[in-house]
Write a protein that holds these residues in place. Structure first.
Motif, mmCIF file in Angstrom:
data_model
loop_
_atom_site.group_PDB
_atom_site.id
_atom_site.type_symbol
_atom_site.label_atom_id
_atom_site.label_comp_id
_atom_site.label_asym_id
_atom_site.label_seq_id
_atom_site.Cartn_x
_atom_site.Cartn_y
_atom_site.Cartn_z
ATOM 1 N N ASP A 15 -17.892 -14.228 0.130
ATOM 2 C CA ASP A 15 -17.470 -13.339 -0.995
ATOM 3 C C ASP A 15 -17.269 -11.712 -0.999
ATOM 4 N N GLY A 16 -15.540 -11.988 -0.219
ATOM 5 C CA GLY A 16 -15.836 -10.055 -0.286
ATOM 6 C C GLY A 16 -16.110 -9.516 -1.777
ATOM 7 N N THR A 17 -16.169 -9.714 -2.905
ATOM 8 C CA THR A 17 -16.434 -8.602 -3.813
ATOM 9 C C THR A 17 -17.160 -8.177 -4.426
ATOM 10 N N GLY A 18 -18.477 -7.948 -3.661
ATOM 11 C CA GLY A 18 -19.581 -6.925 -4.419
ATOM 12 C C GLY A 18 -19.800 -8.402 -4.543
ATOM 13 N N ALA A 19 -20.486 -9.608 -5.294
ATOM 14 C CA ALA A 19 -21.055 -10.048 -5.876
ATOM 15 C C ALA A 19 -22.378 -10.669 -5.292
ATOM 16 N N GLY A 20 -22.587 -9.989 -4.718
ATOM 17 C CA GLY A 20 -23.777 -10.580 -3.437
ATOM 18 C C GLY A 20 -23.931 -11.233 -1.571
ATOM 19 N N ARG A 21 -24.376 -11.528 -1.459
ATOM 20 C CA ARG A 21 -24.584 -11.820 0.254
ATOM 21 C C ARG A 21 -26.042 -12.599 0.489
ATOM 22 N N MET A 22 -26.049 -13.403 1.830
ATOM 23 C CA MET A 22 -26.954 -13.628 1.902
ATOM 24 C C MET A 22 -26.587 -13.851 2.948
ATOM 25 N N TYR A 23 -28.087 -13.359 3.774
ATOM 26 C CA TYR A 23 -28.162 -12.766 4.987
ATOM 27 C C TYR A 23 -29.866 -13.543 5.882
ATOM 28 N N ARG A 44 -31.751 -10.045 -19.530
ATOM 29 C CA ARG A 44 -31.748 -9.757 -20.943
ATOM 30 C C ARG A 44 -30.681 -9.171 -21.125
ATOM 31 N N GLY A 45 -29.323 -9.811 -21.026
ATOM 32 C CA GLY A 45 -27.913 -10.085 -21.841
ATOM 33 C C GLY A 45 -27.317 -9.068 -20.559
ATOM 34 N N VAL A 46 -27.409 -8.560 -19.772
ATOM 35 C CA VAL A 46 -26.962 -7.295 -18.504
ATOM 36 C C VAL A 46 -27.060 -8.021 -17.212
ATOM 37 N N GLN A 47 -25.771 -7.619 -16.813
ATOM 38 C CA GLN A 47 -24.944 -7.873 -15.265
ATOM 39 C C GLN A 47 -25.685 -7.297 -14.510
ATOM 40 N N VAL A 48 -27.138 -8.205 -13.673
ATOM 41 C CA VAL A 48 -27.559 -7.234 -12.821
ATOM 42 C C VAL A 48 -27.519 -7.848 -10.965
ATOM 43 N N TYR A 49 -28.089 -6.902 -10.009
ATOM 44 C CA TYR A 49 -28.066 -8.050 -9.050
ATOM 45 C C TYR A 49 -29.894 -8.629 -8.985
ATOM 46 N N GLU A 50 -30.184 -9.740 -8.443
ATOM 47 C CA GLU A 50 -31.087 -10.199 -7.563
ATOM 48 C C GLU A 50 -31.668 -10.284 -6.730
ATOM 49 N N THR A 51 -32.739 -10.257 -6.095
ATOM 50 C CA THR A 51 -32.861 -10.243 -4.819
ATOM 51 C C THR A 51 -34.074 -10.621 -4.727
ATOM 52 N N ARG A 85 -25.843 -1.116 -10.959
ATOM 53 C CA ARG A 85 -27.586 0.002 -11.385
ATOM 54 C C ARG A 85 -27.962 -0.333 -10.654
ATOM 55 N N HIS A 86 -29.156 -1.723 -11.458
ATOM 56 C CA HIS A 86 -30.142 -2.475 -11.254
ATOM 57 C C HIS A 86 -29.981 -3.326 -9.857
ATOM 58 N N LEU A 87 -30.879 -3.953 -9.200
ATOM 59 C CA LEU A 87 -31.552 -4.450 -8.555
ATOM 60 C C LEU A 87 -33.002 -5.124 -9.150
ATOM 61 N N HIS A 88 -33.383 -6.407 -9.143
ATOM 62 C CA HIS A 88 -34.135 -7.165 -9.338
ATOM 63 C C HIS A 88 -35.235 -7.962 -7.999
ATOM 64 N N ALA A 89 -36.279 -7.912 -8.360
ATOM 65 C CA ALA A 89 -36.788 -9.065 -7.905
ATOM 66 C C ALA A 89 -38.446 -10.038 -8.872
ATOM 67 N N PHE A 90 -38.358 -11.116 -8.071
ATOM 68 C CA PHE A 90 -38.788 -11.757 -9.278
ATOM 69 C C PHE A 90 -40.374 -12.788 -8.444
ATOM 70 N N PRO A 91 -40.850 -12.117 -8.215
ATOM 71 C CA PRO A 91 -41.557 -13.137 -7.323
ATOM 72 C C PRO A 91 -42.887 -13.551 -8.184
#
Length: 181
Positions: free
Chosen positions: A55-63, A86-93, A125-131
């Motif tokens: 997907d080249g849209t910027g929605a994410g990528r796996m590596y 929390r009601g906002v679009q973010v990136y998760e890693t 704006r933000h990248l979240h991680a949830f370990p």
């Protein structure tokens, strides 16, 4: 970018990476993630990873995380993807490093590299991680990579399985509608 990122390079996930995903699915690697997945679930995950990477849209990528020590060994996986939090679009890693490569800075180096990839996408704006709160190594990776610990939270992983997690956030810079996330 931190010099430790030179120990790895990130290569987009491809159809050829299924055996790496199978190796990552080992019980010792899945302790904090609800245990190993079935072959059917693993095949579904692999298909999602391949699609996200195409997907080249910027929605994410796996590596695939590859060592740069001359061996070119695949050491694990990492990625980023869109999530409503929390009601906002973010990136998760999230990442998974094979046991033989843990404790060598590989996960931190890969996380620093994926931060740059998410930043370059210019989408959130933000990248979240949830370990898991009990996953000491992954929480240390977040700290070393410069994430800010926001709070403990209830999370589901895999979907339908409750998990007590830490919400770590990295500010990718810039301003957009997700600045409050």
């Amino acid at each position: 970018m931190d010099d430790t990122t030179r120990v790895v390079r990130l290569e987009p996930w491809t159809d050829d990476d299924f055996e790496l995903l199978r190796a990552i699915n080992a019980p010792e690697s899945m302790v904090h993630l609800g245990g190993p997945e079935s072959d059917a679930k693993l095949a579904e995950r692999h298909k999602r990873y391949v699609a996200l990477s195409a997907d080249g849209t910027g929605a994410g990528r796996m590596y695939r995380v590859v060592l740069t020590d001359g061996s070119d060994e695949a050491a694990g996986s990492i990625g980023f993807w869109e999530k409503t939090w929390r009601g906002v679009q973010v990136y998760e890693t999230g990442w998974s490093i094979l046991p033989g490569f843990q404790g060598r800075g590989v996960a931190t180096a890969a996380t620093l590299a994926v931060i740059e990839e998410a930043r370059a996408a210019h989408r959130h704006r933000h990248l979240h991680a949830f370990p898991s709160v009990d996953n000491v190594p992954s929480n240390a990776v977040c700290r070393k990579a410069g994430f800010t610990l926001l709070e403990e939270c209830d999370f589901e992983y895999p979907p339908g399985t409750p998990l007590r997690s830490n919400d770590w956030r990295f500010d990718l810079g810039g301003t957009d509608a997700t600045a409050a996330s």
